[in-house]
Design a protein around this motif. Structure first.
Motif, mmCIF file in Angstrom:
data_model
loop_
_atom_site.group_PDB
_atom_site.id
_atom_site.type_symbol
_atom_site.label_atom_id
_atom_site.label_comp_id
_atom_site.label_asym_id
_atom_site.label_seq_id
_atom_site.Cartn_x
_atom_site.Cartn_y
_atom_site.Cartn_z
ATOM 1 N N PHE A 178 0.844 -1.193 0.000
ATOM 2 C CA PHE A 178 0.000 0.000 0.000
ATOM 3 C C PHE A 178 0.880 1.243 0.000
ATOM 4 C CE2 PHE A 178 -2.705 -3.314 1.652
ATOM 5 C CZ PHE A 178 -3.909 -3.075 0.983
ATOM 6 N N TYR A 179 0.593 2.133 -0.934
ATOM 7 C CA TYR A 179 1.333 3.375 -1.098
ATOM 8 C C TYR A 179 0.408 4.535 -0.734
ATOM 9 C CZ TYR A 179 5.042 0.874 -3.623
ATOM 10 O OH TYR A 179 6.076 0.031 -3.968
ATOM 11 N N TYR A 180 0.709 5.199 0.376
ATOM 12 C CA TYR A 180 -0.083 6.340 0.833
ATOM 13 C C TYR A 180 0.486 7.629 0.237
ATOM 14 C CZ TYR A 180 -2.212 3.359 4.430
ATOM 15 O OH TYR A 180 -2.903 2.366 5.091
ATOM 16 N N CYS A 232 -11.248 8.159 3.086
ATOM 17 C CA CYS A 232 -9.991 7.559 3.541
ATOM 18 C C CYS A 232 -9.683 8.000 4.963
ATOM 19 C CB CYS A 232 -8.834 7.962 2.619
ATOM 20 S SG CYS A 232 -9.084 7.500 0.896
ATOM 21 N N SER A 254 -4.740 5.344 0.446
ATOM 22 C CA SER A 254 -3.654 4.412 0.136
ATOM 23 C C SER A 254 -3.962 3.681 -1.163
ATOM 24 C CB SER A 254 -3.478 3.405 1.271
ATOM 25 O OG SER A 254 -4.638 2.615 1.440
ATOM 26 N N THR A 256 4.159 -1.079 3.436
ATOM 27 C CA THR A 256 3.328 0.114 3.610
ATOM 28 C C THR A 256 4.237 1.328 3.527
ATOM 29 O OG1 THR A 256 1.749 -1.047 5.042
ATOM 30 C CG2 THR A 256 1.757 1.352 5.135
ATOM 31 N N ILE A 288 4.579 5.599 3.174
ATOM 32 C CA ILE A 288 3.969 6.915 3.341
ATOM 33 C C ILE A 288 4.755 7.894 2.482
ATOM 34 C CG2 ILE A 288 3.201 8.648 4.978
ATOM 35 C CD1 ILE A 288 2.027 5.885 5.481
#
Length: 205
Positions: free
Chosen positions: A28-30, A66, A72, A122, A124
């Motif tokens: 997951f790329y926030y 979100c 994400s 993950t 950020i």
């Protein structure tokens, strides 16, 4: 009759270029900020992650849906199934696109940080910029007046040559050499005090 998918979308309302298959391996790329040509995306715009031409994850970028207004982007990995065969492997770098729903237009996008895929990772990240990618420095050889997002592709003239590889000023090559008196580029011959090229100079009489 209005019962079928909207043109350009599948039955779930996903833009056709952003359709992907679920994988058991994913990351997951926030992104705190997502823009198109400097303007924040609208709630009906979409962000997609790609490996080459294959979409490996997408999300409608409605930040109100979100957590803490930070969405994400799911990025699917290759888990050995046929439907994920072309998906992300460890160390691959995803690329991105943004779908502008208001204009029905897709834009390439660039993350300010380039982070490789890792299963269950993950990340950020600060900003994802969509627009026309290219070199925006007008002093570069490959300056693109239509580009709105700098993709770090700028190429500059090297040494003492211009962008076409032609020596500038009185130089004869790109290493900064000049012709000597014999016409040799970078040669060491000089005129003596008598004006003779590569001569022996005045003789004592």
């Amino acid at each position: 009759n209005g019962s079928g998918p909207e043109a350009g979308f599948n039955c779930e309302g996903v833009p056709l270029d952003f359709v992907w298959n679920q994988s058991t391996l994913q990351a997951f790329y926030y992104f705190y900020t997502v823009t198109i040509n400097g303007d924040s995306v609208d709630t009906d715009d979409w962000v997609g992650a790609f490996k080459g031409d294959v979409c490996v994850g997408s999300l409608q970028w409605d930040v109100s849906m979100c957590n803490n207004n930070v969405c994400s982007l799911p990025v699917m990995g290759n888990d050995g199934t046929d439907w994920t065969a072309d998906y992300m492997n460890l160390g691959d770098f995803p690329t991105y696109k943004i779908y502008d729903a208001s204009n029905n237009e897709y834009f390439d996008a660039l993350a300010l940080e380039n982070v490789p895929y890792e299963n269950f990772g993950t990340y950020i990240l600060d900003t994802l910029e969509g627009g026309f990618l290219g070199c925006i420095d007008d002093s570069a050889c490959n300056y693109n007046a239509d580009a709105t997002v700098d993709d770090s592709s700028c190429i500059y003239a090297e040494g003492s040559c211009d962008c076409e590889g032609n020596p500038v000023d009185n130089y004869c090559d790109c290493a900064g050499n000049v012709e000597d008196c014999t016409g040799e580029c970078g040669g060491s011959a000089e005129e003596d005090e008598c004006g003779v090229c590569d001569g022996n100079g005045a003789e004592d009489g």
